[in-house]
Design an enzyme around this catalytic site. Structure first.
Site, PDB file in Angstrom:
ATOM      1  CB  CYS A  28      -0.704   8.973  -6.177  1.00  0.00           C
ATOM      2  SG  CYS A  28       0.687   9.281  -5.081  1.00  0.00           S
TER       3      CYS A  28
ATOM      4  CG  ASP B  93       4.719   1.994  -7.763  1.00  0.00           C
ATOM      5  OD1 ASP B  93       5.565   2.591  -7.075  1.00  0.00           O
ATOM      6  OD2 ASP B  93       3.532   2.365  -7.850  1.00  0.00           O
TER       7      ASP B  93
ATOM      8  CG  HIS C 200       3.940   5.756  -8.050  1.00  0.00           C
ATOM      9  ND1 HIS C 200       3.146   4.942  -7.270  1.00  0.00           N
ATOM     10  CD2 HIS C 200       3.585   7.027  -7.750  1.00  0.00           C
ATOM     11  CE1 HIS C 200       2.344   5.688  -6.531  1.00  0.00           C
ATOM     12  NE2 HIS C 200       2.589   6.962  -6.806  1.00  0.00           N
TER      13      HIS C 200
END
Length: 225
Positions: free
Chosen positions: A117, A165, A193
């Site tokens: 991330c 994502d 994600h």
């Protein structure tokens, strides 16, 4: 089992880091860079996993500049709180803390970096700005790469993205691949994600396994003694 240690950045800031050591002599080191959720149970598990593969793993608590011990899970309320923590960070100071972790890890040999991330973006930036200290990087679903797309990547780098994502447009992934043909960009089908994190709804066990194998292969080539 790992433990918390104290590190000091070049500006004098002291902060915590999770240190997980292998059973025997390390074949190198891996600095694990957190998501926006801090050095939580998932990130500590990741560090333990790399230690089990023979690396000294260090995960710096880069939120300590805001407040020591900040970490959380993945509920909507916690996600909102984590976004506030990330927004309060100064990139240049975050990089000082990452550099201190890299310097500590280098006592075990060459240093690879892996991040998730926000941490995936920080791995990219570190491979641009610390190429003399970082032997290789693997960044997962980093959504803040585009603002730094013109920077020169100076360390071997691979990146991982999910095609579903919702927070990273596919066009951004294409732009990264086109701007940096030297970077290995991997796109995973039917994947959103956070697919590496088994604490999240988007966890995809098979793609997490594939990405980890690619990362270990990358480190074996560039980090292992």
């Amino acid at each position: 089992m790992g433990q918390w240690i104290k590190l000091k950045a070049s500006d004098g800031h002291e902060f915590d880091a999770w240190r997980a050591a292998p059973a025997g002599t390390p074949k190198g080191a891996v600095v694990v860079i957190q998501e926006i959720f801090g050095v939580n149970a998932h990130i500590r598990d990741v560090a333990e996993g790399y230690a089990a593969e023979g690396y000294l793993a260090i995960a710096p608590a880069i939120y300590d500049r805001i407040e020591p011990g900040l970490e959380c899970g993945y509920t909507p309320e916690e996600i909102a709180k984590a976004r506030e923590w990330r927004a309060a960070c100064d990139l240049d100071k975050v990089l000082l803390d990452i550099e201190a972790a890299v310097d500590e890890a280098s006592k075990a040999g060459k240093v690879g970096m892996v991040g998730y991330c926000w941490g995936g973006s920080l791995v990219y930036i570190s491979c641009c700005r610390m190429g003399d200290k970082v032997a290789a990087g693997s960044g997962y679903y980093g959504g803040q790469i585009m603002p730094h797309i013109t920077e020169e990547v100076k360390a071997p780098l691979i990146l991982h993205f999910g095609e579903n994502d919702k927070s990273i447009p596919l066009q951004d992934v294409r732009n990264i691949a086109e701007s940096h043909p030297e970077v290995g960009v991997h796109l995973y089908k039917d994947t959103g994600h956070g697919f590496n994190c088994d604490h999240r709804a988007d966890y995809h066990a098979e793609n997490a396994r594939v990405a980890r194998e690619l990362t270990l292969k990358h480190f074996a080539e560039h980090v292992d003694a």
